[in-house]
Design a protein around this motif. Sequence first.
Motif, PDB file in Angstrom:
ATOM      1  N   ILE A 360       0.818  -1.219   0.000  1.00  0.00           N
ATOM      2  CA  ILE A 360       0.000   0.000   0.000  1.00  0.00           C
ATOM      3  C   ILE A 360       0.849   1.265   0.000  1.00  0.00           C
ATOM      4  O   ILE A 360       0.327   2.365   0.151  1.00  0.00           O
ATOM      5  CB  ILE A 360      -0.996   0.030   1.195  1.00  0.00           C
ATOM      6  CG1 ILE A 360      -0.263  -0.052   2.543  1.00  0.00           C
ATOM      7  CG2 ILE A 360      -2.014  -1.092   1.082  1.00  0.00           C
ATOM      8  CD1 ILE A 360      -1.167   0.168   3.748  1.00  0.00           C
ATOM      9  N   LYS A 361       2.167   1.127  -0.188  1.00  0.00           N
ATOM     10  CA  LYS A 361       3.028   2.307  -0.206  1.00  0.00           C
ATOM     11  C   LYS A 361       3.848   2.360  -1.492  1.00  0.00           C
ATOM     12  O   LYS A 361       3.950   1.377  -2.233  1.00  0.00           O
ATOM     13  CB  LYS A 361       3.945   2.303   1.020  1.00  0.00           C
ATOM     14  CG  LYS A 361       3.193   2.595   2.321  1.00  0.00           C
ATOM     15  CD  LYS A 361       2.702   4.050   2.370  1.00  0.00           C
ATOM     16  CE  LYS A 361       1.989   4.403   3.649  1.00  0.00           C
ATOM     17  NZ  LYS A 361       1.362   5.729   3.620  1.00  0.00           N
ATOM     18  N   ALA A 362       4.455   3.530  -1.731  1.00  0.00           N
ATOM     19  CA  ALA A 362       5.137   3.775  -3.007  1.00  0.00           C
ATOM     20  C   ALA A 362       6.386   2.893  -3.176  1.00  0.00           C
ATOM     21  O   ALA A 362       6.958   2.403  -2.194  1.00  0.00           O
ATOM     22  CB  ALA A 362       5.504   5.246  -3.122  1.00  0.00           C
ATOM     23  N   MET A 377       6.466   6.374   6.925  1.00  0.00           N
ATOM     24  CA  MET A 377       5.825   7.004   8.088  1.00  0.00           C
ATOM     25  C   MET A 377       4.731   7.956   7.617  1.00  0.00           C
ATOM     26  O   MET A 377       4.844   8.605   6.590  1.00  0.00           O
ATOM     27  CB  MET A 377       6.842   7.792   8.918  1.00  0.00           C
ATOM     28  CG  MET A 377       7.360   9.055   8.254  1.00  0.00           C
ATOM     29  SD  MET A 377       8.229  10.088   9.463  1.00  0.00           S
ATOM     30  CE  MET A 377       8.584  11.545   8.458  1.00  0.00           C
ATOM     31  N   ASP A 378       3.650   7.986   8.383  1.00  0.00           N
ATOM     32  CA  ASP A 378       2.621   9.011   8.207  1.00  0.00           C
ATOM     33  C   ASP A 378       2.480   9.722   9.538  1.00  0.00           C
ATOM     34  O   ASP A 378       2.402   9.068  10.576  1.00  0.00           O
ATOM     35  CB  ASP A 378       1.270   8.383   7.840  1.00  0.00           C
ATOM     36  CG  ASP A 378       1.151   8.105   6.339  1.00  0.00           C
ATOM     37  OD1 ASP A 378       2.141   8.324   5.604  1.00  0.00           O
ATOM     38  OD2 ASP A 378       0.075   7.655   5.916  1.00  0.00           O
ATOM     39  N   VAL A 379       2.475  11.052   9.512  1.00  0.00           N
ATOM     40  CA  VAL A 379       2.203  11.806  10.729  1.00  0.00           C
ATOM     41  C   VAL A 379       0.715  12.160  10.725  1.00  0.00           C
ATOM     42  O   VAL A 379       0.222  12.772   9.770  1.00  0.00           O
ATOM     43  CB  VAL A 379       3.058  13.086  10.811  1.00  0.00           C
ATOM     44  CG1 VAL A 379       2.746  13.845  12.106  1.00  0.00           C
ATOM     45  CG2 VAL A 379       4.543  12.753  10.724  1.00  0.00           C
ATOM     46  N   GLY A 385      -6.111  14.204  10.371  1.00  0.00           N
ATOM     47  CA  GLY A 385      -5.634  12.914   9.855  1.00  0.00           C
ATOM     48  C   GLY A 385      -4.224  13.090   9.316  1.00  0.00           C
ATOM     49  O   GLY A 385      -3.416  13.817   9.915  1.00  0.00           O
ATOM     50  N   GLU A 386      -3.925  12.482   8.167  1.00  0.00           N
ATOM     51  CA  GLU A 386      -2.562  12.532   7.633  1.00  0.00           C
ATOM     52  C   GLU A 386      -2.173  13.946   7.224  1.00  0.00           C
ATOM     53  O   GLU A 386      -2.820  14.556   6.393  1.00  0.00           O
ATOM     54  CB  GLU A 386      -2.447  11.601   6.418  1.00  0.00           C
ATOM     55  CG  GLU A 386      -1.055  11.650   5.800  1.00  0.00           C
ATOM     56  CD  GLU A 386      -0.987  11.008   4.427  1.00  0.00           C
ATOM     57  OE1 GLU A 386      -1.858  10.185   4.089  1.00  0.00           O
ATOM     58  OE2 GLU A 386      -0.044  11.344   3.678  1.00  0.00           O
ATOM     59  N   ILE A 387      -1.076  14.431   7.792  1.00  0.00           N
ATOM     60  CA  ILE A 387      -0.581  15.752   7.388  1.00  0.00           C
ATOM     61  C   ILE A 387       0.779  15.627   6.713  1.00  0.00           C
ATOM     62  O   ILE A 387       1.158  16.452   5.879  1.00  0.00           O
ATOM     63  CB  ILE A 387      -0.532  16.725   8.590  1.00  0.00           C
ATOM     64  CG1 ILE A 387      -0.289  18.155   8.101  1.00  0.00           C
ATOM     65  CG2 ILE A 387       0.525  16.323   9.623  1.00  0.00           C
ATOM     66  CD1 ILE A 387      -0.697  19.202   9.083  1.00  0.00           C
ATOM     67  N   ILE A 388       1.514  14.576   7.073  1.00  0.00           N
ATOM     68  CA  ILE A 388       2.825  14.327   6.485  1.00  0.00           C
ATOM     69  C   ILE A 388       2.910  12.873   6.066  1.00  0.00           C
ATOM     70  O   ILE A 388       2.453  11.979   6.789  1.00  0.00           O
ATOM     71  CB  ILE A 388       3.948  14.633   7.519  1.00  0.00           C
ATOM     72  CG1 ILE A 388       4.167  16.145   7.653  1.00  0.00           C
ATOM     73  CG2 ILE A 388       5.256  13.939   7.129  1.00  0.00           C
ATOM     74  CD1 ILE A 388       5.256  16.522   8.651  1.00  0.00           C
ATOM     75  N   GLY A 389       3.482  12.646   4.884  1.00  0.00           N
ATOM     76  CA  GLY A 389       3.822  11.288   4.461  1.00  0.00           C
ATOM     77  C   GLY A 389       5.304  11.271   4.135  1.00  0.00           C
ATOM     78  O   GLY A 389       5.803  12.192   3.494  1.00  0.00           O
ATOM     79  N   GLY A 390       6.009  10.243   4.593  1.00  0.00           N
ATOM     80  CA  GLY A 390       7.441  10.204   4.304  1.00  0.00           C
ATOM     81  C   GLY A 390       7.982   8.797   4.403  1.00  0.00           C
ATOM     82  O   GLY A 390       7.234   7.850   4.667  1.00  0.00           O
TER      83      GLY A 390
END
Length: 463
Positions: A360-362, A377-379, A385-390
Amino acid sequence: MLQPGEYIKDIFQMPVGTSVTARGWVKTKRDSKGISFIQLNDGSVFTDLQVVIDADVVPEETMQLVTTGSCISVEGDLVESPAKGQAVELKGKSVEVHGSADPATYPLQKKGASMEFLREIAHLRPRSNTFGAVFRLRHAASYAIHKFFQERGFIWVHTPVITASDAEGAGAMFGVTTLDLMNLPRTEDRGIDWTKDFFGKQAYLTVSGQLEGETFAEALSNIYTFGPTFRAENSNTPRHLAEFWMVEPEMAFCDLDDDRHLAEDFLKYIIAYVVDTRMDDLEFFNNRIDNTVLETLEHVANSDFEHITYTETIEILEKANRGWEFPVKWGVDLQSEHERYITEEVFKKPVVVTDYPKEIKAFYMRMNDDGKTVRAMDVLLPRIGEIIGGSQREERHDVLVEKIESMGLPLEAYWWYLELRKYGSVPHAGFGLGLERMIMYLTGMKNIRDVIPFPRTPGNAEF
Ligand code: 4AD
Ligand code: MG
């Protein structure tokens, strides 16, 4: 042009008795007992400057043109103000009307217009209290973003808007072409002959500057990008835009733990900066839009973010057994209802979820030794809800090749990205913050369309 010292925010700081000229747009005008009271604003500060003009001072023909929405300059003296919340007001001696605004047609007449209506007049809404405050805050947050990274030695890199690569491998891209759509050049098998297009190949608006950002991190060590990105997903939600601004730091010599801590420091820094510099606007949001704004910002600034893995998150959600709209089991992507439950009800603070299933991730995320999860990681924030994806990136050439192929992505398209893993590869990581989601968080605004000047969403590209 207004010079430093001439804005209304500067005028508020001047002593009684100072002669000044104030310029701006009239919010309201009220006449009472031969005196006109004008609320004037130039956008520099939340509070309007009260201008008071006695009946016989300015010609009646001029005063008639001073209506809500008109643009004027007023020259006069600062006097003590009996009005609440401001020390001084301007006693006007002369008025120049730059542009009138016909009261019969000016659309921004009344207070309390709905957000939906204001969206239809996006060319005028920056003059409203709410949107003036939103865009001053957006500006302040953007400045804080640059300040945060530059204080830490990051180099700002301008990654391209037009690109041939799909940075997320998800295919949600807008095409960029100059081909005649009524008369497309064809290949022998009746496909489209993209070699005849402007760039000699298929091109798109970028979904992320990350891949190009990685090339710079492997030369300048710590970098960030900050610019518009585009997603052609048909998501008509209060959290999605087709065009949004993303901040993407990328760090060499960095693993997921460093990445996570940087994200936490980063969010706290932005909050501290706007609290320091834009309390007037924040108070407005707290009083008029969402009365938990200040409390929440304070809370986030003072709490350590929680860290749990995806697997732990699923266990919590399964145990909660809430009758989820989107059922949970290991392997499914987290939906908004799950993210909000975790942040708002379980931990009551920001939560960083790491190590998601690889499916489910890149494609670029680093494979964990279990062969099932990746260093993602998702913040997640309460309310948003999700504000950062890294993630930490896959720095091993052979593993990355295998990953790209297994996801059915075209290996050739990523040739230069793969070369970074052949020449001087290093563990590295980064993340992306959606600026608009941050502004929603800071302001309590409920719809992402109301924190960007001119929102682009499915079916909507007016202005
Ligand atoms: O999670 P995303 O898709 O991650 C990336 O694009 C990575 N390349 C980032 C990186 O590692 N350098 O997007 C990152 C953030 C999301 O967490 C969200 O805040 C925002 O971008 N975002 C959107 N904001 C508004 N509208 C959309 N359609 C958005 N899609 C993502
Ligand atoms: Mg994401």
